[in-house]
Design a protein around this motif. Structure first.
Motif, PDB file in Angstrom:
ATOM      1  N   GLY A 104      56.166  35.293  62.760  1.00 31.76           N
ATOM      2  CA  GLY A 104      56.000  36.651  62.284  1.00 31.76           C
ATOM      3  C   GLY A 104      57.232  37.139  61.543  1.00 31.76           C
ATOM      4  N   GLY A 105      57.258  38.446  61.272  1.00 34.96           N
ATOM      5  CA  GLY A 105      58.395  39.038  60.582  1.00 34.96           C
ATOM      6  C   GLY A 105      58.002  40.102  59.578  1.00 34.96           C
ATOM      7  N   GLY A 106      56.775  40.610  59.687  1.00 38.57           N
ATOM      8  CA  GLY A 106      56.360  41.709  58.816  1.00 38.57           C
ATOM      9  C   GLY A 106      56.362  41.355  57.349  1.00 38.57           C
ATOM     10  N   PHE A 107      56.149  40.076  57.010  1.00 29.80           N
ATOM     11  CA  PHE A 107      56.107  39.563  55.636  1.00 29.80           C
ATOM     12  C   PHE A 107      57.486  39.466  54.985  1.00 29.80           C
ATOM     13  N   LEU A 108      58.515  40.075  55.587  1.00 32.08           N
ATOM     14  CA  LEU A 108      59.808  40.213  54.922  1.00 32.08           C
ATOM     15  C   LEU A 108      60.904  39.331  55.500  1.00 32.08           C
ATOM     16  N   VAL A 109      60.816  38.957  56.764  1.00 29.83           N
ATOM     17  CA  VAL A 109      61.878  38.193  57.427  1.00 29.83           C
ATOM     18  C   VAL A 109      61.237  37.128  58.312  1.00 29.83           C
ATOM     19  N   GLY A 110      62.088  36.271  58.866  1.00 28.74           N
ATOM     20  CA  GLY A 110      61.623  35.263  59.813  1.00 28.74           C
ATOM     21  C   GLY A 110      62.077  33.874  59.422  1.00 28.74           C
ATOM     22  N   ASP A 111      62.176  33.008  60.438  1.00 28.63           N
ATOM     23  CA  ASP A 111      62.672  31.661  60.221  1.00 28.63           C
ATOM     24  C   ASP A 111      62.138  30.755  61.321  1.00 28.63           C
ATOM     25  N   LYS A 112      61.995  29.479  61.018  1.00 26.02           N
ATOM     26  CA  LYS A 112      61.458  28.520  61.970  1.00 26.02           C
ATOM     27  C   LYS A 112      62.424  28.184  63.092  1.00 26.02           C
ATOM     28  N   GLY A 113      63.681  28.616  62.982  1.00 24.16           N
ATOM     29  CA  GLY A 113      64.647  28.318  64.022  1.00 24.16           C
ATOM     30  C   GLY A 113      65.044  26.852  64.024  1.00 24.16           C
ATOM     31  N   GLY A 114      65.688  26.431  65.112  1.00 24.76           N
ATOM     32  CA  GLY A 114      66.138  25.049  65.214  1.00 24.76           C
ATOM     33  C   GLY A 114      67.059  24.877  66.397  1.00 24.76           C
ATOM     34  N   PRO A 115      67.875  23.831  66.393  1.00 20.07           N
ATOM     35  CA  PRO A 115      68.752  23.574  67.550  1.00 20.07           C
ATOM     36  C   PRO A 115      69.715  24.714  67.858  1.00 20.07           C
ATOM     37  N   GLU A 116      70.140  25.461  66.838  1.00 16.57           N
ATOM     38  CA  GLU A 116      71.102  26.537  67.052  1.00 16.57           C
ATOM     39  C   GLU A 116      70.443  27.889  67.288  1.00 16.57           C
ATOM     40  N   SER A 117      69.141  27.974  67.072  1.00 12.82           N
ATOM     41  CA  SER A 117      68.419  29.240  67.224  1.00 12.82           C
ATOM     42  C   SER A 117      67.053  28.937  67.823  1.00 12.82           C
ATOM     43  N   TRP A 118      66.874  29.276  69.093  1.00 15.63           N
ATOM     44  CA  TRP A 118      65.685  28.815  69.815  1.00 15.63           C
ATOM     45  C   TRP A 118      64.405  29.520  69.388  1.00 15.63           C
ATOM     46  N   ALA A 119      64.504  30.784  68.943  1.00 13.79           N
ATOM     47  CA  ALA A 119      63.284  31.565  68.689  1.00 13.79           C
ATOM     48  C   ALA A 119      62.471  30.952  67.550  1.00 13.79           C
ATOM     49  N   ASN A 120      61.184  30.900  67.743  1.00 18.20           N
ATOM     50  CA  ASN A 120      60.178  30.280  66.873  1.00 18.20           C
ATOM     51  C   ASN A 120      60.166  28.767  67.021  1.00 18.20           C
ATOM     52  N   ALA A 121      61.345  28.120  66.992  1.00 17.80           N
ATOM     53  CA  ALA A 121      61.379  26.688  67.281  1.00 17.80           C
ATOM     54  C   ALA A 121      60.833  26.407  68.679  1.00 17.80           C
ATOM     55  N   HIS A 122      60.975  27.377  69.580  1.00 16.52           N
ATOM     56  CA  HIS A 122      60.525  27.161  70.952  1.00 16.52           C
ATOM     57  C   HIS A 122      59.035  26.893  71.039  1.00 16.52           C
ATOM     58  N   VAL A 123      58.243  27.390  70.086  1.00 18.25           N
ATOM     59  CA  VAL A 123      56.805  27.149  70.125  1.00 18.25           C
ATOM     60  C   VAL A 123      56.513  25.676  69.820  1.00 18.25           C
ATOM     61  N   GLY A 124      57.281  25.086  68.917  1.00 14.70           N
ATOM     62  CA  GLY A 124      57.141  23.655  68.675  1.00 14.70           C
ATOM     63  C   GLY A 124      57.503  22.837  69.894  1.00 14.70           C
ATOM     64  N   TYR A 138      57.926  29.991  55.463  1.00 14.00           N
ATOM     65  CA  TYR A 138      57.076  30.285  54.306  1.00 14.00           C
ATOM     66  C   TYR A 138      57.804  31.303  53.434  1.00 14.00           C
ATOM     67  N   ARG A 139      57.337  31.454  52.220  1.00  9.88           N
ATOM     68  CA  ARG A 139      57.969  32.383  51.288  1.00  9.88           C
ATOM     69  C   ARG A 139      57.806  33.832  51.774  1.00  9.88           C
ATOM     70  N   LEU A 140      58.819  34.634  51.503  1.00 12.00           N
ATOM     71  CA  LEU A 140      58.863  35.997  52.020  1.00 12.00           C
ATOM     72  C   LEU A 140      58.788  37.029  50.898  1.00 12.00           C
ATOM     73  N   ALA A 141      58.219  38.182  51.237  1.00 11.39           N
ATOM     74  CA  ALA A 141      58.225  39.338  50.339  1.00 11.39           C
ATOM     75  C   ALA A 141      59.602  40.005  50.413  1.00 11.39           C
ATOM     76  N   SER A 160      50.908  34.393  48.576  1.00  7.86           N
ATOM     77  CA  SER A 160      51.845  33.294  48.826  1.00  7.86           C
ATOM     78  C   SER A 160      51.743  32.758  50.252  1.00  7.86           C
ATOM     79  N   GLY A 161      51.477  33.641  51.237  1.00  7.89           N
ATOM     80  CA  GLY A 161      51.378  33.177  52.621  1.00  7.89           C
ATOM     81  C   GLY A 161      50.235  32.205  52.822  1.00  7.89           C
ATOM     82  N   ALA A 162      49.065  32.544  52.297  1.00  4.39           N
ATOM     83  CA  ALA A 162      47.912  31.643  52.403  1.00  4.39           C
ATOM     84  C   ALA A 162      48.174  30.334  51.672  1.00  4.39           C
ATOM     85  N   GLU A 163      48.830  30.426  50.519  1.00  5.37           N
ATOM     86  CA  GLU A 163      49.141  29.213  49.764  1.00  5.37           C
ATOM     87  C   GLU A 163      50.065  28.301  50.555  1.00  5.37           C
ATOM     88  N   ASP A 164      51.061  28.889  51.228  1.00  4.94           N
ATOM     89  CA  ASP A 164      52.008  28.066  51.976  1.00  4.94           C
ATOM     90  C   ASP A 164      51.372  27.444  53.208  1.00  4.94           C
TER      91      ASP A 164
END
Length: 281
Positions: A72-92, A107-110, A117-121
């Motif tokens: 999520g992120g209201g179309f404007l923010v957000g990131d998949k996370g990773g080893p240094e940032s658990w949020a969102n990566a935790h779902v994987g 995905y690309r952000l507004a 663009s969201g559906a395309e990604d």
């Protein structure tokens, strides 16, 4: 923990996001170190944001179901996370710990990137997984989509854009999405454009009509707009299809904690999602 969430009521904003991350960090952060991704920044499309990470618990000769998480992120923010940032990566990691391959995408952000663009990604990510995930232990014929907030909207828009979506994925789980029942707010317009574009661009028809298995959830402390969308979609699908989609009401949770708590000791939503995925695998 529920009292901490309840004290924020139905408010949205960066301060609530930060508080929810702090709330779950003690449970989630150690898991990030214990299960790093098996593939990082896989390029599923041409844009720098078209990247996804893959998570798998251990090697197996059998191909496993795949869960693609759209943050999520209201179309404007957000990131998949990773080893240094658990949020969102935790779902994987949660998907991997439960016998699946977890994929977590950016995905690309507004406002730089607008509808659709969201559906395309999401489409590009699904196509990449179908072509490549077998090499990482995933079954390309058993892909599930899991989106929260704006991610749920993008998953829904993928269904709207691709008439063959039910041939590409096995099911979709939508957490606290906006499908076109309630009016746009100013933030939404930075992605969708003016209000008069709204009815044509929202995925209401696709979510209402699709035969793809759906799981739809909202939280006790979701803002009323999100609850209205959820309840209206349940009622609408009941009238159209003669039965409800699989649904979950996340008592004690808010708009952010619902996805953030996956993988913690609170297994209510986790168990419902895993049952849904197993039923349709």
């Amino acid at each position: 923990m529920t009292d901490t969430i309840r004290n924020f009521g139905t408010h949205l904003g960066p301060e609530v996001v930060a508080a929810m991350r702090d709330l779950y960090a003690a449970e989630q952060a150690p898991l990030a170190a214990a299960m790093p991704p098996v593939a990082v920044d896989c390029a599923y499309g041409p844009d720098a944001r078209n990247r996804l990470d893959l998570y798998r618990a251990e090697e197996s000769e059998d191909l496993r179901p795949v869960v693609l998480f759209v943050h999520g992120g209201g179309f404007l923010v957000g990131d998949k996370g990773g080893p240094e940032s658990w949020a969102n990566a935790h779902v994987g990691r949660w998907a991997a710990a439960n016998g699946m391959v977890g994929a977590v995408m950016n995905y690309r952000l507004a406002p730089q990137n607008v509808w659709p663009s969201g559906a395309e990604d999401v489409t590009l990510a699904v196509e990449w997984l179908r072509a490549n995930v077998a090499g990482h232990g995933g079954d390309p014929d058993r892909i599930f989509l899991l989106g929260t907030s704006a991610g749920a909207v993008h998953v829904s828009a993928f269904m709207n854009a691709r008439e063959d979506h039910a041939d590409l994925v096995r099911g979709a789980a939508l957490l606290s999405g906006l499908y076109g029942v309630t009016p746009l707010d100013e933030r939404d317009m930075r992605y969708y454009g003016p209000q008069d574009c709204y009815a044509l661009r929202m995925p209401l028809t696709a979510v209402m009509e699709t035969r793809l298995p759906l799981f739809m959830a909202c939280a006790e402390f979701d803002p009323p707009r999100f609850q209205t969308e959820w309840a209206s979609m349940l009622q609408g699908r009941l009238g159209r299809h003669g039965r409800l989609p699989r649904a979950h009401y996340a008592s004690g949770h808010n708009h952010y904690s619902m996805a953030m708590h996956l993988g913690t000791a609170d297994r209510r939503l986790s168990n419902e999602l895993l049952s849904f995925f197993t039923e349709h695998s």
